[in-house]
Design an enzyme around this catalytic site. Structure first.
Site, PDB file in Angstrom:
ATOM      1  N   ASP A  83       0.818  -1.209   0.000  1.00 21.45           N
ATOM      2  CA  ASP A  83       0.000   0.000   0.000  1.00 21.45           C
ATOM      3  C   ASP A  83       0.857   1.266   0.000  1.00 21.45           C
ATOM      4  O   ASP A  83       1.879   1.339   0.679  1.00 21.45           O
ATOM      5  CB  ASP A  83      -0.907  -0.009   1.238  1.00 21.45           C
ATOM      6  CG  ASP A  83      -2.036   0.987   1.144  1.00 21.45           C
ATOM      7  OD1 ASP A  83      -2.581   1.175   0.038  1.00 21.45           O
ATOM      8  OD2 ASP A  83      -2.397   1.574   2.186  1.00 21.45           O
ATOM      9  N   HIS A  84       0.405   2.242  -0.761  1.00 21.89           N
ATOM     10  CA  HIS A  84       1.048   3.568  -0.826  1.00 21.89           C
ATOM     11  C   HIS A  84       2.550   3.487  -1.067  1.00 21.89           C
ATOM     12  O   HIS A  84       3.338   4.171  -0.395  1.00 21.89           O
ATOM     13  CB  HIS A  84       0.754   4.370   0.448  1.00 21.89           C
ATOM     14  CG  HIS A  84      -0.600   5.012   0.428  1.00 21.89           C
ATOM     15  ND1 HIS A  84      -0.909   6.089  -0.362  1.00 21.89           N
ATOM     16  CD2 HIS A  84      -1.741   4.701   1.100  1.00 21.89           C
ATOM     17  CE1 HIS A  84      -2.170   6.428  -0.173  1.00 21.89           C
ATOM     18  NE2 HIS A  84      -2.701   5.595   0.704  1.00 21.89           N
ATOM     19  N   HIS A 177      -7.226  10.454   5.541  1.00 22.11           N
ATOM     20  CA  HIS A 177      -6.427   9.470   6.257  1.00 22.11           C
ATOM     21  C   HIS A 177      -6.256   9.841   7.735  1.00 22.11           C
ATOM     22  O   HIS A 177      -6.252  11.007   8.103  1.00 22.11           O
ATOM     23  CB  HIS A 177      -5.020   9.375   5.639  1.00 22.11           C
ATOM     24  CG  HIS A 177      -4.968   8.617   4.353  1.00 22.11           C
ATOM     25  ND1 HIS A 177      -4.652   9.210   3.170  1.00 22.11           N
ATOM     26  CD2 HIS A 177      -5.189   7.315   4.071  1.00 22.11           C
ATOM     27  CE1 HIS A 177      -4.666   8.303   2.197  1.00 22.11           C
ATOM     28  NE2 HIS A 177      -4.998   7.143   2.727  1.00 22.11           N
ATOM     29  N   HIS A 205     -10.001   5.413   0.342  1.00 20.62           N
ATOM     30  CA  HIS A 205      -8.982   5.521   1.388  1.00 20.62           C
ATOM     31  C   HIS A 205      -9.539   6.381   2.518  1.00 20.62           C
ATOM     32  O   HIS A 205     -10.521   7.088   2.365  1.00 20.62           O
ATOM     33  CB  HIS A 205      -7.714   6.163   0.821  1.00 20.62           C
ATOM     34  CG  HIS A 205      -6.914   5.256  -0.059  1.00 20.62           C
ATOM     35  ND1 HIS A 205      -5.559   5.060   0.110  1.00 20.62           N
ATOM     36  CD2 HIS A 205      -7.263   4.489  -1.121  1.00 20.62           C
ATOM     37  CE1 HIS A 205      -5.110   4.220  -0.807  1.00 20.62           C
ATOM     38  NE2 HIS A 205      -6.132   3.864  -1.566  1.00 20.62           N
ATOM     39  N   GLY A 206      -8.896   6.317   3.684  1.00 24.23           N
ATOM     40  CA  GLY A 206      -9.336   7.136   4.802  1.00 24.23           C
ATOM     41  C   GLY A 206     -10.685   6.719   5.361  1.00 24.23           C
ATOM     42  O   GLY A 206     -11.410   7.540   5.938  1.00 24.23           O
ATOM     43  N   SER A 208     -11.481   4.980   7.928  1.00 21.84           N
ATOM     44  CA  SER A 208     -11.627   4.929   9.389  1.00 21.84           C
ATOM     45  C   SER A 208     -12.467   6.077   9.917  1.00 21.84           C
ATOM     46  O   SER A 208     -13.115   5.950  10.962  1.00 21.84           O
ATOM     47  CB  SER A 208     -10.251   4.953  10.060  1.00 21.84           C
ATOM     48  OG  SER A 208      -9.546   3.769   9.798  1.00 21.84           O
ATOM     49  N   ASN A 227     -10.553   0.776   2.365  1.00 22.29           N
ATOM     50  CA  ASN A 227      -9.368   0.622   3.207  1.00 22.29           C
ATOM     51  C   ASN A 227      -9.638   1.124   4.624  1.00 22.29           C
ATOM     52  O   ASN A 227     -10.106   2.248   4.804  1.00 22.29           O
ATOM     53  CB  ASN A 227      -8.205   1.440   2.640  1.00 22.29           C
ATOM     54  CG  ASN A 227      -7.698   0.913   1.313  1.00 22.29           C
ATOM     55  OD1 ASN A 227      -8.272   0.001   0.717  1.00 22.29           O
ATOM     56  ND2 ASN A 227      -6.616   1.499   0.836  1.00 22.29           N
ATOM     57  N   THR A 230      -6.599   3.048  10.644  1.00 20.35           N
ATOM     58  CA  THR A 230      -6.567   3.738  11.935  1.00 20.35           C
ATOM     59  C   THR A 230      -7.634   3.204  12.892  1.00 20.35           C
ATOM     60  O   THR A 230      -7.369   3.005  14.090  1.00 20.35           O
ATOM     61  CB  THR A 230      -6.745   5.253  11.734  1.00 20.35           C
ATOM     62  OG1 THR A 230      -5.682   5.745  10.914  1.00 20.35           O
ATOM     63  CG2 THR A 230      -6.746   5.989  13.061  1.00 20.35           C
TER      64      THR A 230
END
Length: 277
Positions: A83-84, A177, A205-206, A208, A227, A230
């Site tokens: 990832d990333h 994120h 993404h982000g 959480s 995804n 956190t």
């Protein structure tokens, strides 16, 4: 079952109108928890090792080998994903080690360079049967397009996919994120427009920072990979701390085991939620 490529699993999820859960691996206990959760609910899972995690451990190979071994022993399909990754050499190492998917993050590059480097990564990964996710511009939490107000333009996204040949695309729709509260509000109308114009599966993404109802709405609008990192780290830390406070011990298995069990429960719940069951 065991380790699987990402692209066919995404295609099946997109056709069914559901999403794959993608969770970050930081310690071995994370991978063990996700495998147990996948088996409990009978769903595939993506286990992600980020470039930041590689820096923390000092190298990719040990954690990748352990995660791949857990994937191979799992009764459900498991994608082991880098990832990333901003470093093409790290992508090449991931391919050599047997990871089945990578996310190349060229978002900090000038647009032309991002497209060229992403296309190069796609070419080297495709030859090895490895899926490639990318993003157009930064996706939140990096003072870029994943800032809450940032949004991905559907036409630009479609052109990026045409220029690079990626298998999945991370888009900015209101998440960010590293959020520790679940208050993000997603632009589901934009997700629908992106789903209509972009020919490959969309990645959130982000996640959480997004409450359950927001995640369900995003999947119904067209998100196919979600995804979460956190939030699960919070679950891990809370359970570990509670176990230590209740029964102090120097036996790391006691409190790490409690954390692993808590993450298993929450991962299973999220996987079921994202599958719209």
């Amino acid at each position: 079952m065991s380790r699987s490529p990402l692209t066919p699993l995404l295609a099946a999820a997109r056709a069914d109108g559901r999403a794959l859960a993608a969770f970050n691996v930081i310690q071995l206990e994370h991978a063990e928890a996700y495998a147990a959760a996948a088996e409990r609910v009978g769903l595939p899972v993506v286990m992600q090792i980020s470039q930041n995690c590689v820096r923390y451990h000092g190298s990719l190979a040990p954690l990748a080998a352990a995660t791949l071994a857990i994937a191979d022993a799992c009764a459900q399909d498991v994608v082991v994903h880098l990832d990333h990754a901003e470093d093409v050499a790290l992508v090449e190492e991931a391919v050599r080690l047997g990871l089945t998917s990578v996310m190349f993050d060229g978002s900090r590059l000038p647009d032309d360079a991002n497209r060229a480097e992403t296309a190069r990564v796609v070419a080297l990964c495709r030859a090895a049967g490895v899926s490639v996710e990318a993003e157009l511009g930064e996706v939140g939490g990096k003072d870029g397009v994943h800032a809450p107000g940032a949004r991905t333009d559907p036409g630009e996204a479609a052109q990026f996919v045409a220029d690079t040949g990626v298998d999945a695309l991370a888009v900015a729709v209101g998440s960010s994120h590293a959020m520790t509260d679940r208050t993000a509000r997603l632009d589901t109308d934009l997700i629908g427009r992106l789903r209509a114009q972009v020919p490959v599966p969309l990645v959130l993404h982000g996640s959480s920072g997004v409450p359950d109802e927001g995640l369900v709405g995003a999947v119904r609008a067209g998100m196919t990979k979600v995804n979460v990192a956190t939030h699960l780290n919070q679950v891990f830390t809370t359970a570990m701390t509670a176990r230590l406070e209740a029964r102090p011990t120097v036996d790391t298995r006691a409190y790490l085991g409690a954390a692993r069990d808590a993450v298993t429960d929450e991962a299973a719940r999220l996987m079921t939620l994202l599958a719209l069951r």
